[in-house]
Design an enzyme around this catalytic site. Structure first.
Site, PDB file in Angstrom:
ATOM      1  N   ASP A   1      83.548  21.499  99.984  1.00 51.32           N
ATOM      2  CA  ASP A   1      83.415  22.939  99.982  1.00 51.32           C
ATOM      3  C   ASP A   1      84.793  23.593  99.976  1.00 51.32           C
ATOM      4  O   ASP A   1      85.823  22.900 100.045  1.00 51.32           O
ATOM      5  CB  ASP A   1      82.618  23.350 101.241  1.00 51.32           C
ATOM      6  CG  ASP A   1      81.572  24.388 100.914  1.00 51.32           C
ATOM      7  OD1 ASP A   1      81.857  25.247 100.074  1.00 51.32           O
ATOM      8  OD2 ASP A   1      80.487  24.343 101.526  1.00 51.32           O
TER       9      ASP A   1
ATOM     10  N   ASP B   1      75.795  30.298  96.473  1.00 47.20           N
ATOM     11  CA  ASP B   1      74.668  29.514  97.003  1.00 47.20           C
ATOM     12  C   ASP B   1      73.323  30.052  96.511  1.00 47.20           C
ATOM     13  O   ASP B   1      73.076  31.252  96.550  1.00 47.20           O
ATOM     14  CB  ASP B   1      74.666  29.563  98.536  1.00 47.20           C
ATOM     15  CG  ASP B   1      75.836  28.804  99.119  1.00 47.20           C
ATOM     16  OD1 ASP B   1      76.723  28.384  98.353  1.00 47.20           O
ATOM     17  OD2 ASP B   1      75.866  28.635 100.351  1.00 47.20           O
TER      18      ASP B   1
HETATM   19  C1  GLA Z   1      78.646  26.624 101.420  1.00 44.92           C
HETATM   20  C2  GLA Z   1      78.085  25.757 100.301  1.00 44.92           C
HETATM   21  C3  GLA Z   1      76.664  25.354 100.640  1.00 44.92           C
HETATM   22  C4  GLA Z   1      76.648  24.605 101.970  1.00 44.92           C
HETATM   23  C5  GLA Z   1      77.286  25.451 103.064  1.00 44.92           C
HETATM   24  C6  GLA Z   1      77.518  24.668 104.327  1.00 44.92           C
HETATM   25  O1  GLA Z   1      77.997  27.840 101.516  1.00 44.92           O
HETATM   26  O2  GLA Z   1      78.149  26.424  99.083  1.00 44.92           O
HETATM   27  O3  GLA Z   1      76.134  24.551  99.607  1.00 44.92           O
HETATM   28  O4  GLA Z   1      77.315  23.390 101.818  1.00 44.92           O
HETATM   29  O5  GLA Z   1      78.558  25.942 102.660  1.00 44.92           O
HETATM   30  O6  GLA Z   1      78.088  25.459 105.327  1.00 44.92           O
END
Ligand code: GLA
Length: 654
Positions: A205, A292
């Site tokens: 990430d 996301d």
């Molecule tokens: C980000 C990523 C997600 C997930 C969260 C975890 O938002 O894009 O896919 O991994 O972090 O905190």
């Protein structure tokens, strides 16, 4: 000068003259074809796509995030693993079991070794000098025939440390102990995850590079070490693209060193930021193309769009990642079977990773039936790795066509994006099949077949996606259009200059900020990138009034690589400046190389000139390179160049 010349010895005069001649020849050569050392458009003569890692087909399996966020634990994960095996999904290819955020306790003071939260992963309480270890956990997964994935951040802190502050599973301890991300620990952590703990896959990430802003409330309240952001989500110009890329490259190098047999997968999670949609393929095996996913229809549209228009940037070993599937929740729960099938079918068609993320232990059988549709899985996992191409595009409905294997078979999806029934007419031409011969469609959900000639009308229910395997007589019986085989193409240089956000991605109401801003703005750089069957800006390919249904649209000052694995003999194309170009002043030249040698080139062609016909003998050539040169003067827009009808054919033809 005269004086100095006459004072030089004859020998030195000779040397001097020779060096002038050599320099002049080199300069001319550079202008004509470029010098490999300095010129990104010079043919490389070898495939430059990323060869690191093992993702010859898109990863499949399960991820903990959408199911449990940070409230993940060993029982939940092992429960999911058990269902993958017992349901038969693992046999279909769903073998990856990925931990997401929430597993860590802290970074140990002294030696910096990461410690696992054993309260939720009891098997990790191994004790001894290491304190904790995931080896028993990965051993169990491996013994079940599965693979294990872990999660980290490229900065010092992870996303949960900014966005899940209520979580009981945040890293704990001093500021330094809570720095669980890779920053400053790349080799140590990668060796720990891949050599000691036996993981096979890592998702990395990027919140650590974006959200721990000096002076911010978050940093002050949580007592984090601040980091001047390298990623600014709302501004590509204020994002340090090179620095972000360099950090992921350092990880890729550490992975190669830790796993010299190449048995790892690197998943870059920079949410479409930092122009990753362009360079992700050179560094990792998959890269997130957007923010996301949330369990809403419009979020699914947004994420789908962020990957669906990038078929030329993906292929075996490197995949666009529109995020994990949200089947099981919200608009994709058991009460929405049409939406569930659409979401799944669309991900399959664009070669997205097929990572499910609901609580598999408690899901309905109907979901397992969807995931277990072997026909649809087969599309996604087709070895040739050609991402589906959007062949009819509108905000209401789309037609997506995916070439299977060597091109003899096609898959096609008819997709109703809207909330009303949609009339959709499929043409044989959409499939690049002859419109005078019968075409048979086999519905991969109902398993019914239908045959038509020319065209066939459908009415799609709201949000419905129909997926067919199609057979018929190919338009090119003896070859393929390059736009049919995006998985065999590497966009080495796409000609874009200052990266521009892509305005064609569905602009949903932001699930986090709602309407508390002036609007939902384009975010992800990549606008103007190379395209199959359209120009880089989504227009019809057309040169001096001649339109092309097939071809590659790209900006000038670009270089494409094409693998000639099928051993084709001839490349032909009709090339020219596209009628849609903003820059109508600058002529360009098209060049075709085979394994580094010039095979064919056009004269300089200008806006308005008829398409120039190119033909190159590519017998025995492994890597073809297609170069367009035509440096526009400073400040001028790049020229839009069209490789019309560009195709590879078997026998030497015209
Ligand atoms: C980000 C990523 C997600 C997930 C969260 C975890 O938002 O894009 O896919 O991994 O972090 O905190």
């Amino acid at each position: 000068m005269q004086d100095r010349w006459s004072r030089m010895s004859k020998q030195r005069q000779g040397t001097f003259l020779r060096s002038v001649v050599v320099a002049a020849v080199a300069l001319l050569a550079t202008q004509a074809h470029g010098s490999p050392a300095t010129d990104p458009l010079a043919p490389a003569g070898r495939w430059e796509g990323n060869m690191g890692g093992s993702a010859s087909t898109p990863p499949m399996g399960w991820n903990s995030w959408n199911a449990f966020r940070t409230e993940v634990d060993e029982d939940k994960v092992m429960g999911a693993a058990r269902v993958l095996v017992d349901s038969g999904l693992a046999k279909l290819g769903y073998t990856q079991v990925n931990l997401d955020d929430g597993w860590w306790l802290k970074r140990r003071t002294g030696d910096g070794r990461l410690q696992i939260r054993t309260g939720i992963f009891p098997s990790a309480a191994t004790g001894g000098k290491d304190g904790t270890s995931f080896k028993p956990f990965t051993d169990r997964l491996h013994a079940m025939g599965l693979k294990a994935g872990i999660y980290t951040d490229i900065g010092r802190n992870a996303c949960s440390q900014a966005y899940d502050l209520h979580s009981p599973n945040l890293p704990q301890g001093t500021t330094a102990e809570r720095e669980v991300g890779l920053d400053g620990h790349v080799t140590q952590d990668i060796n720990l995850y891949f050599r000691e703990w036996g993981f096979d896959y890592i998702k990395i990430d990027a919140c650590g590079l974006a959200d721990f802003v000096p002076g911010s409330e978050l940093v002050k309240k949580q007592d984090y070490r601040a980091m001047a952001p390298l990623i600014e989500r709302n501004s590509i110009n204020r994002t340090d693209i090179a620095a972000v890329r360099a950090r992921y490259e350092a990880v890729a190098a550490a992975l190669k060193a830790a796993r010299p047999a190449n048995d790892y997968v690197l998943s870059i999670c920079a949410w479409g930021m930092a122009n990753v949609r362009t360079w992700g393929k050179e560094v990792g095996n998959l890269w997130r193309t957007s923010s996301d996913i949330t369990p809403s229809w419009t979020s699914m549209l947004h994420n789908f769009d962020s990957a669906a228009k990038r078929p030329l940037y993906a292929g075996p070993g490197h995949w666009n990642d529109p995020d994990i599937l949200h089947i099981g929740h919200g608009d994709f729960d058991a009460a929405h079977p049409v939406e569930v099938r659409s979401h799944f079918s669309l991900w399959a068609m664009i070669n997205a990773p097929m990572l499910v993320s609901y609580d598999l232990r408690n899901g309905p059988a109907s979901f397992l039936a969807v995931l277990g549709n072997a026909d649809v899985v087969r599309l996604n996992q087709d070895k040739a790795g050609h991402q589906g191409v959007v062949t009819y595009d509108s905000d209401d409905a789309q037609i997506i066509v995916k070439t299977l294997g060597d091109g003899q078979r096609k898959a096609v999806a008819l997709f109703n994006r809207g909330a009303s029934p949609a009339p959709v007419t499929l043409l044989a031409r959409h499939l690049k099949l002859s419109d005078s011969a019968p075409v048979t469609l086999r519905d991969l959900w109902s398993k019914q077949s239908v045959t038509f000639t020319g065209e066939k009308a459908f009415t799609l229910a709201p949000r419905e996606t129909l997926v067919f395997e199609a057979t018929g007589t190919r338009q090119l019986e003896n070859g393929v259009y390059l736009s049919e085989i995006p998985g065999s193409i590497n966009v080495a240089v796409d000609g874009t200059r200052q990266p521009q956000p892509d305005p064609t991605i569905h602009r949903m109401i932001d699930p986090w900020s709602n309407t508390r801003s002036g609007g939902s703005r384009p975010q992800y750089a990549g606008w103007g990138g190379a395209q199959a069957d359209t120009t880089p800006f989504g227009q019809t390919l057309q040169v001096a009034g001649q339109a092309f249904d097939s071809g590659i649209g790209i900006l000038a000052d670009s270089r494409l690589q094409v693998k000639n694995d099928a051993g084709h003999a001839v490349l032909t194309a009709s090339v020219g400046v596209d009628d849609s170009t903003e820059n109508t002043k600058q002529p360009v030249r098209f060049h075709v190389y085979g394994d580094g040698k010039l095979l064919a080139e056009s004269p300089p062609v200008a806006f308005g000139a008829k398409a120039h016909r190119l033909r190159a003998d590519i017998r025995g050539v492994k890597v073809i390179e297609l170069v367009v040169r035509g440096a526009a003067s400073d400040g001028a827009a790049p020229v839009v160049a069209t490789w019309g009808d560009v195709q590879l054919v078997r026998a030497a033809g015209r």
